[in-house]
Design a protein around this motif. Structure first.
Motif, PDB file in Angstrom:
ATOM      1  N   GLY A  19      11.296 -53.560 -17.568  1.00 21.39           N
ATOM      2  CA  GLY A  19      10.308 -53.864 -18.586  1.00 21.39           C
ATOM      3  C   GLY A  19      10.809 -54.769 -19.685  1.00 21.39           C
ATOM      4  N   ALA A  20      11.883 -55.496 -19.430  1.00 12.23           N
ATOM      5  CA  ALA A  20      12.526 -56.232 -20.520  1.00 12.23           C
ATOM      6  C   ALA A  20      12.158 -57.701 -20.614  1.00 12.23           C
ATOM      7  N   ASN A  21      11.698 -58.309 -19.534  1.00 11.24           N
ATOM      8  CA  ASN A  21      11.578 -59.764 -19.549  1.00 11.24           C
ATOM      9  C   ASN A  21      10.133 -60.258 -19.523  1.00 11.24           C
ATOM     10  N   ASP A  22       9.415 -59.959 -18.458  1.00  8.85           N
ATOM     11  CA  ASP A  22       8.027 -60.418 -18.375  1.00  8.85           C
ATOM     12  C   ASP A  22       7.211 -59.843 -19.539  1.00  8.85           C
ATOM     13  N   PRO A  23       6.499 -60.663 -20.288  1.00 11.05           N
ATOM     14  CA  PRO A  23       5.773 -60.178 -21.475  1.00 11.05           C
ATOM     15  C   PRO A  23       4.775 -59.063 -21.169  1.00 11.05           C
ATOM     16  N   GLU A  24       4.070 -59.176 -20.048  1.00 14.21           N
ATOM     17  CA  GLU A  24       3.082 -58.150 -19.712  1.00 14.21           C
ATOM     18  C   GLU A  24       3.768 -56.840 -19.324  1.00 14.21           C
ATOM     19  N   TYR A  25       4.843 -56.961 -18.562  1.00 16.64           N
ATOM     20  CA  TYR A  25       5.614 -55.771 -18.204  1.00 16.64           C
ATOM     21  C   TYR A  25       6.207 -55.125 -19.455  1.00 16.64           C
ATOM     22  N   ARG A  26       6.691 -55.943 -20.369  1.00 14.96           N
ATOM     23  CA  ARG A  26       7.299 -55.395 -21.585  1.00 14.96           C
ATOM     24  C   ARG A  26       6.275 -54.627 -22.413  1.00 14.96           C
ATOM     25  N   ARG A  27       5.078 -55.196 -22.563  1.00 18.86           N
ATOM     26  CA  ARG A  27       4.036 -54.485 -23.296  1.00 18.86           C
ATOM     27  C   ARG A  27       3.692 -53.182 -22.595  1.00 18.86           C
ATOM     28  N   TYR A  28       3.568 -53.235 -21.262  1.00 17.51           N
ATOM     29  CA  TYR A  28       3.233 -52.038 -20.499  1.00 17.51           C
ATOM     30  C   TYR A  28       4.328 -50.982 -20.646  1.00 17.51           C
TER      31      TYR A  28
END
Length: 208
Positions: A19-28
């Motif tokens: 969850g650290a890099n992709d912005p959507e993954y990070r928000r999730y």
């Protein structure tokens, strides 16, 4: 040894690496995954979207979630349950979602199964939540299936749900905060408490 399963972000917070890099993954990761969810509507959505994930990566589903919410009426179970074969054919032509007939039909069937429940969906699902455990240190410690997810899967299948295998249901448990699988050292680890008693592995018994 450095811990490659954790990544420190530009905000100084350590996160699970996925969850650290992709912005959507990070928000999730930061706002949703592992947060206890009890709203029946949102849980119904999670059941359906975890089914769509089967065989795919979660980011594939996550990026399409706005479109899924649109075509399935915000995952309003009553409206989804009334969808017809014509709706299935229409969705099979919608490139914004995952065009898989079985998964689309399962979503409609799962809505009908949800409406037929004798107990609220949140009560049914949370009846399988395991007791809290120590935060895992690495991704390798995370199970794909547990006794609780197998029991949940078995119950849901008996109740008419589809695409609810035990691996999919463990992913649901992670997403809905029934288990907290943020790694030790992640700023989200232990940030919320499920406060759930030890389950019976059968869930609540639907009223006769």
């Amino acid at each position: 040894m450095p811990r490659t399963d954790l990544v420190e972000g530009d905000d100084g917070r350590s996160r699970c690496a996925w969850g650290a890099n992709d912005p959507e993954y990070r928000r999730y990761h930061d706002e949703e995954w592992g947060t206890p969810q009890h709203d029946p509507g949102r849980l119904f959505e999670k059941v359906c979207l975890e089914g769509f994930q089967a065989g795919l990566s979660w980011i594939t589903v996550l990026r399409r979630r706005p479109a899924f919410r649109e075509v399935f009426y915000g995952f309003d179970a009553e409206r989804v349950a009334s969808m017809t074969e014509a709706d299935v054919e229409r969705l099979l032509g919608d490139a914004r979602i995952i065009r898989h007939r079985g998964k689309i039909e399962a979503t409609i069937q799962n809505a009908r199964a949800t409406l037929a429940l004798e107990v609220p969906l949140d009560e049914l699902l949370w009846g399988f939540a395991p007791p809290q455990r120590a935060a895992p240190l690495t991704f390798a410690e995370l199970p794909a299936v547990t006794a609780e997810s197998e029991a949940m899967s078995t119950m849901l299948r008996k109740l008419g749900f589809r695409f609810v295998g035990p691996t999919t249901m463990y992913a649901l448990m992670q997403a809905a905060g029934m288990v907290d699988d943020h790694l030790a050292g992640c700023f989200r680890a232990g940030a919320t408490s499920t406060a759930i008693a030890t389950p019976t592995l059968s869930g609540p018994t639907p009223a006769a």
